[in-house]
Design a protein around this motif. Structure first.
Motif, PDB file in Angstrom:
ATOM      1  N   LEU A 133      16.145  89.039 -20.681  1.00 37.40           N
ATOM      2  CA  LEU A 133      14.756  88.617 -20.879  1.00 37.40           C
ATOM      3  C   LEU A 133      14.668  87.392 -21.787  1.00 37.40           C
ATOM      4  O   LEU A 133      13.946  86.437 -21.486  1.00 37.40           O
ATOM      5  CB  LEU A 133      13.947  89.767 -21.475  1.00 37.40           C
ATOM      6  N   ILE A 134      15.405  87.386 -22.904  1.00 42.24           N
ATOM      7  CA  ILE A 134      15.256  86.294 -23.870  1.00 42.24           C
ATOM      8  C   ILE A 134      16.178  85.111 -23.575  1.00 42.24           C
ATOM      9  O   ILE A 134      16.022  84.043 -24.180  1.00 42.24           O
ATOM     10  CB  ILE A 134      15.476  86.784 -25.317  1.00 42.24           C
ATOM     11  N   LEU A 135      17.130  85.286 -22.647  1.00 42.27           N
ATOM     12  CA  LEU A 135      18.053  84.203 -22.308  1.00 42.27           C
ATOM     13  C   LEU A 135      17.785  83.583 -20.946  1.00 42.27           C
ATOM     14  O   LEU A 135      18.320  82.526 -20.619  1.00 42.27           O
ATOM     15  CB  LEU A 135      19.499  84.717 -22.328  1.00 42.27           C
ATOM     16  N   GLY A 136      16.943  84.245 -20.163  1.00 44.26           N
ATOM     17  CA  GLY A 136      16.752  83.841 -18.773  1.00 44.26           C
ATOM     18  C   GLY A 136      16.290  82.412 -18.577  1.00 44.26           C
ATOM     19  O   GLY A 136      16.645  81.765 -17.595  1.00 44.26           O
ATOM     20  N   HIS A 137      15.509  81.884 -19.520  1.00 43.97           N
ATOM     21  CA  HIS A 137      14.968  80.534 -19.337  1.00 43.97           C
ATOM     22  C   HIS A 137      16.038  79.452 -19.452  1.00 43.97           C
ATOM     23  O   HIS A 137      15.772  78.290 -19.156  1.00 43.97           O
ATOM     24  CB  HIS A 137      13.839  80.271 -20.330  1.00 43.97           C
ATOM     25  N   HIS A 138      17.232  79.828 -19.895  1.00 41.27           N
ATOM     26  CA  HIS A 138      18.322  78.855 -19.950  1.00 41.27           C
ATOM     27  C   HIS A 138      18.970  78.632 -18.577  1.00 41.27           C
ATOM     28  O   HIS A 138      19.754  77.695 -18.421  1.00 41.27           O
ATOM     29  CB  HIS A 138      19.392  79.316 -20.941  1.00 41.27           C
ATOM     30  N   CYS A 139      18.631  79.479 -17.628  1.00 42.27           N
ATOM     31  CA  CYS A 139      19.210  79.355 -16.281  1.00 42.27           C
ATOM     32  C   CYS A 139      18.536  78.214 -15.515  1.00 42.27           C
ATOM     33  O   CYS A 139      17.335  77.982 -15.655  1.00 42.27           O
ATOM     34  CB  CYS A 139      19.043  80.664 -15.508  1.00 42.27           C
ATOM     35  N   GLU A 140      19.309  77.540 -14.690  1.00 43.39           N
ATOM     36  CA  GLU A 140      18.773  76.409 -13.930  1.00 43.39           C
ATOM     37  C   GLU A 140      17.950  76.848 -12.736  1.00 43.39           C
ATOM     38  O   GLU A 140      17.044  76.134 -12.305  1.00 43.39           O
ATOM     39  CB  GLU A 140      19.921  75.508 -13.476  1.00 43.39           C
ATOM     40  N   ASP A 141      18.250  78.003 -12.166  1.00 48.43           N
ATOM     41  CA  ASP A 141      17.509  78.479 -10.996  1.00 48.43           C
ATOM     42  C   ASP A 141      17.595  80.001 -10.933  1.00 48.43           C
ATOM     43  O   ASP A 141      18.271  80.642 -11.760  1.00 48.43           O
ATOM     44  CB  ASP A 141      18.047  77.844  -9.697  1.00 48.43           C
ATOM     45  N   PHE A 142      16.911  80.586  -9.941  1.00 54.29           N
ATOM     46  CA  PHE A 142      16.858  82.050  -9.827  1.00 54.29           C
ATOM     47  C   PHE A 142      18.224  82.638  -9.506  1.00 54.29           C
ATOM     48  O   PHE A 142      18.559  83.739  -9.974  1.00 54.29           O
ATOM     49  CB  PHE A 142      15.846  82.450  -8.747  1.00 54.29           C
ATOM     50  N   ALA A 143      19.020  81.915  -8.740  1.00 54.99           N
ATOM     51  CA  ALA A 143      20.357  82.411  -8.393  1.00 54.99           C
ATOM     52  C   ALA A 143      21.205  82.573  -9.656  1.00 54.99           C
ATOM     53  O   ALA A 143      21.916  83.573  -9.832  1.00 54.99           O
ATOM     54  CB  ALA A 143      21.024  81.451  -7.407  1.00 54.99           C
TER      55      ALA A 143
END
Length: 288
Positions: A133-143
């Motif tokens: 939840l708190i790290l997800g925004h560091h991902c470039e895309d949904f995959a």
């Protein structure tokens, strides 16, 4: 190689001095009452709520261990500028407004209440879901988000003891909070004459009306006694909940508290979970 031990403050000294006073020996002190006690204590600001290396981050990289404490110091240096702008202009510049939002997030995670909350989450069976939840925004895309639990940096956090990673996670948590707070508005409530705002060792009050451990949804509200004179009310202006009349006040402007608002806000500050409630100036009280 670990850095030398350092005295670090959970509550910034520059913040406490706004609520403090100089004693006969020219030392800064605050008047505070511990939860459950019936008398105030006169505490030295220099030592109050300070712990040796409490914000150090476990790492072999020499740059990282003091990263959290350096962030704290950088934000604290802007605090007096924020107060000065409110006093002189009655509003904040874009720069000070942005710094205030960051300072609010920083003070949230520095409090014992939220540190304990994070430790509970890291000791919980849902630890990985919380980290996602708190790290997800560091991902470039949904995959990438779907596979985040396989990433090396995620596995390190997931597999390490909570006590070793808590400060690293708190830094990520600040980042997570800021994603929400950037969407929020700030209104300033000025205390009534001779009725300065209290504060506490958990200075940011969060009324978080969500479930599943989510933090700061649209209906959430925050209250931060910025100084004895100014309180920052932080909210999402497009919330469907319009019950609180403070939501209707003009953003980035100062509004003097009414009698009802003064009473309600002081009670809100007093009820926020914390070890100490802090009063403005020299205040001595004892219930016989």
């Amino acid at each position: 190689m670990k850095p030398e031990k350092q005295n670090q403050h959970k509550i910034p000294q520059v913040y406490l001095k706004q609520f403090g006073y100089l004693d006969m020996n020219n030392q800064w002190r605050i008047s505070a009452i511990r939860r459950g006690e019936k008398f105030t204590r006169q505490k030295s600001i220099e030592s109050f709520y300070s712990v040796t290396s409490i914000f150090d981050v476990e790492s072999d990289d020499p740059i990282i261990p003091r990263m959290f404490e350096q962030l704290n110091c950088d934000l604290e240096t802007e605090y007096n500028n924020i107060i000065a702008e409110l006093e002189s202009d009655g509003t904040l510049s874009n720069k000070s407004y942005a710094y205030l939002l960051q300072l609010i997030a920083d003070l949230i995670v520095r409090s014992d209440y939220w540190r304990d909350w994070i430790l509970d989450m890291l000791n919980n069976e849902n630890k990985e879901n919380f980290l996602q939840l708190i790290l997800g925004h560091h991902c470039e895309d949904f995959a990438e988000f779907k596979n985040i639990k396989q990433q090396p940096f995620f596995r390190i956090l997931s597999e390490s003891p909570p006590s070793e990673i808590v400060n690293r996670v708190l830094i990520y948590f600040i980042d997570h909070l800021m994603l929400r707070l950037w969407q929020y508005d700030i209104t300033f409530i000025q205390s009534q004459k001779y009725k300065p705002w209290f504060t506490s060792t958990n200075p940011v009050v969060i009324h978080n009306r969500t479930e599943n451990n989510e933090i700061l949804a649209k209906e959430s509200e925050l209250y931060f006694p910025l100084s004895p004179k100014f309180l920052a009310y932080v909210h999402f202006k497009d919330s469907k909940d319009k019950e609180n009349q403070l939501r209707y006040l003009t953003t980035n402007k100062i509004h003097i508290a009414t009698d009802e608002q003064n009473s309600n806000l002081q009670n809100t500050i007093m009820k926020n979970p914390s070890d100490f409630v802090i009063f403005a100036g020299e205040f001595k009280y004892r219930m016989e």
